[in-house]
Design a protein around this motif. Structure first.
Motif, mmCIF file in Angstrom:
data_model
loop_
_atom_site.group_PDB
_atom_site.id
_atom_site.type_symbol
_atom_site.label_atom_id
_atom_site.label_comp_id
_atom_site.label_asym_id
_atom_site.label_seq_id
_atom_site.Cartn_x
_atom_site.Cartn_y
_atom_site.Cartn_z
ATOM 1 N N LEU A 1 0.830 -1.201 0.000
ATOM 2 C CA LEU A 1 0.000 0.000 0.000
ATOM 3 C C LEU A 1 0.865 1.251 0.000
ATOM 4 O O LEU A 1 0.588 2.222 -0.723
ATOM 5 N N GLU A 2 1.926 1.241 0.816
ATOM 6 C CA GLU A 2 2.786 2.420 0.919
ATOM 7 C C GLU A 2 3.502 2.710 -0.407
ATOM 8 O O GLU A 2 3.628 3.874 -0.817
ATOM 9 N N SER A 3 3.939 1.657 -1.088
ATOM 10 C CA SER A 3 4.577 1.853 -2.393
ATOM 11 C C SER A 3 3.582 2.385 -3.409
ATOM 12 O O SER A 3 3.924 3.214 -4.266
ATOM 13 N N ALA A 4 2.334 1.922 -3.316
ATOM 14 C CA ALA A 4 1.304 2.424 -4.223
ATOM 15 C C ALA A 4 1.059 3.914 -4.007
ATOM 16 O O ALA A 4 0.807 4.653 -4.966
ATOM 17 N N VAL A 5 1.125 4.360 -2.757
ATOM 18 C CA VAL A 5 0.963 5.786 -2.477
ATOM 19 C C VAL A 5 2.018 6.591 -3.233
ATOM 20 O O VAL A 5 1.707 7.570 -3.926
ATOM 21 N N HIS B 1 2.888 10.215 -7.738
ATOM 22 C CA HIS B 1 3.812 10.754 -8.745
ATOM 23 C C HIS B 1 3.197 10.671 -10.131
ATOM 24 O O HIS B 1 3.316 11.606 -10.940
ATOM 25 N N GLU B 2 2.529 9.559 -10.434
ATOM 26 C CA GLU B 2 1.922 9.415 -11.752
ATOM 27 C C GLU B 2 0.835 10.461 -11.984
ATOM 28 O O GLU B 2 0.689 10.974 -13.100
ATOM 29 N N GLU B 3 0.074 10.801 -10.958
ATOM 30 C CA GLU B 3 -1.081 11.675 -11.149
ATOM 31 C C GLU B 3 -0.746 13.154 -10.982
ATOM 32 O O GLU B 3 -1.457 14.010 -11.512
ATOM 33 N N SER B 4 0.327 13.468 -10.241
ATOM 34 C CA SER B 4 0.632 14.879 -9.985
ATOM 35 C C SER B 4 1.997 15.314 -10.498
ATOM 36 O O SER B 4 2.263 16.519 -10.575
ATOM 37 N N GLY B 5 2.872 14.349 -10.818
ATOM 38 C CA GLY B 5 4.230 14.705 -11.187
ATOM 39 C C GLY B 5 5.120 15.013 -10.001
ATOM 40 O O GLY B 5 6.296 15.354 -10.179
ATOM 41 N N LEU B 6 4.594 14.894 -8.780
ATOM 42 C CA LEU B 6 5.330 15.213 -7.564
ATOM 43 C C LEU B 6 5.665 13.950 -6.788
ATOM 44 O O LEU B 6 4.902 12.992 -6.785
ATOM 45 N N ARG B 7 6.789 13.973 -6.113
ATOM 46 C CA ARG B 7 7.148 12.895 -5.199
ATOM 47 C C ARG B 7 6.670 13.252 -3.796
ATOM 48 O O ARG B 7 6.775 14.408 -3.368
#
Length: 327
Positions: free
Chosen positions: A222-226, A231-237
């Motif tokens: 779950l944490e890796s999915a977060v 990142h995929e949806e916002s471009g941010l880490r």
């Protein structure tokens, strides 16, 4: 943050003992259909039948489901065993066996022709008692699974229903298929100024905003999915993923796992990069901006875990009408 989180998850409420041992009985439905104490939750096109509200319920905006005797619905339709009611404050006593039956259009019209009394779970989640909310969510999720898994994934043969509706069996090789739930993460992202990041999905109205979310992939925590989905949806880490709670979302078969996370130290809040396909716009909001724009910007609905996460961060309930629904 003084506003409680877990108490604000309407679809996580339940007062049903799922009674898994009894599911295996070959005479389960035969016995329950002649049990005067048993009650059926009718389902029609994803909606349940709502009882005519009492004066007290009308004053408080509450409601309860109309459960019927087994003889009032055809026994030839898909029927599911939900378990035993645990509620002590409803018309049906604790220990009442609960079934759900998926009705055809004809059967639904015969039972209750007034379509206004058939209402969906999203609309009812916050106004039903715990037993009814949990039973409705359970029945809807299970019915959705049956609707999409009628054939063996190995050979394509039509499967048969067993175990009170909780398994399907292939007649060719005897293998069993079990109900599935798709885990998804939904994340409240904050920056150093404690602003919240909200996005607008391509499938929504242009002024509707919510938290970012995505499905967990195979072999992923779950944490890796977060970290990946944000990142995929916002471009941010993001970093510091912290789990808060979960609730089922049977539309059709998810469980939403709520997290908080913060913008990574090496990221700038303005470096937003919506993908333009799923996410069309991203915005940072302060608490004052959420309060001021509630109503102009449509925010998550009251049944959603996104709403609970947002109110947890805000420290108070959102104003009435923030989800675009008029009282």
């Amino acid at each position: 943050m003084s506003f409680a989180f877990t108490a604000r998850l309407p679809l996580s409420r339940h007062e049903v003992d799922r009674d898994h041992i009894r599911r295996a009985s070959d005479t389960l439905f035969e016995t329950l259909r002649t049990d005067a104490a048993a009650r059926v939750l009718p389902l029609w096109r994803g909606k349940a039948l709502v009882a005519v509200a009492s004066a007290a319920e009308r004053e408080t905006g509450r409601a309860h489901l109309e459960l019927v005797r087994p003889g009032l619905v055809p026994d030839s339709l898909l029927t599911l065993y939900l378990g035993l009611s645990l509620a002590t404050d409803l018309e049906e006593p604790a220990g009442t066996p609960l079934l759900a039956t998926v009705l055809s259009d004809e059967a639904a019209a015969d039972l209750e022709p007034d379509e206004g009394r058939w209402i969906g779970l999203r609309q009812l989640a916050t106004v039903l008692p715990d037993r009814d909310t949990g039973a409705f969510a359970e029945a809807l999720a299970l019915a959705n699974w049956h609707a999409s898994h009628g054939h063996c994934p190995r050979c394509g043969a039509e499967t048969t229903v067993e175990d009170g509706g909780w398994t399907r069996r292939c007649p060719v090789d005897g293998s069993q298929v079990f109900p599935r739930t798709d885990p998804a993460v939904i994340v409240l992202i904050t920056d150093d100024a404690d602003r919240i990041l909200l996005g607008s999905n391509a499938m929504w109205e242009q002024n509707r905003y919510s938290l970012l979310a995505g499905f967990v992939e195979p072999g992923e925590s779950l944490e890796s999915a977060v970290l990946r989905e944000m990142h995929e949806e916002s471009g941010l880490r993001v970093t510091d993923a912290e789990y808060l709670g979960s609730q089922p979302w049977p539309f059709p078969a998810s469980i939403m796992c709520g997290f908080t996370a913060r913008l990574a130290d090496d990221q700038q809040p303005q470096d937003l990069l919506p993908d333009g396909e799923e996410i069309l716009d991203l915005r940072w909001f302060t608490r004052d901006e959420v309060r001021a724009e509630a109503g102009r910007v449509i925010l998550p609905g009251a049944a959603s875990i996104a709403r609970a996460l947002l109110e947890h961060w805000l420290g108070e309930p959102l104003p009435a009408g923030a989800d675009g629904v008029r009282a």
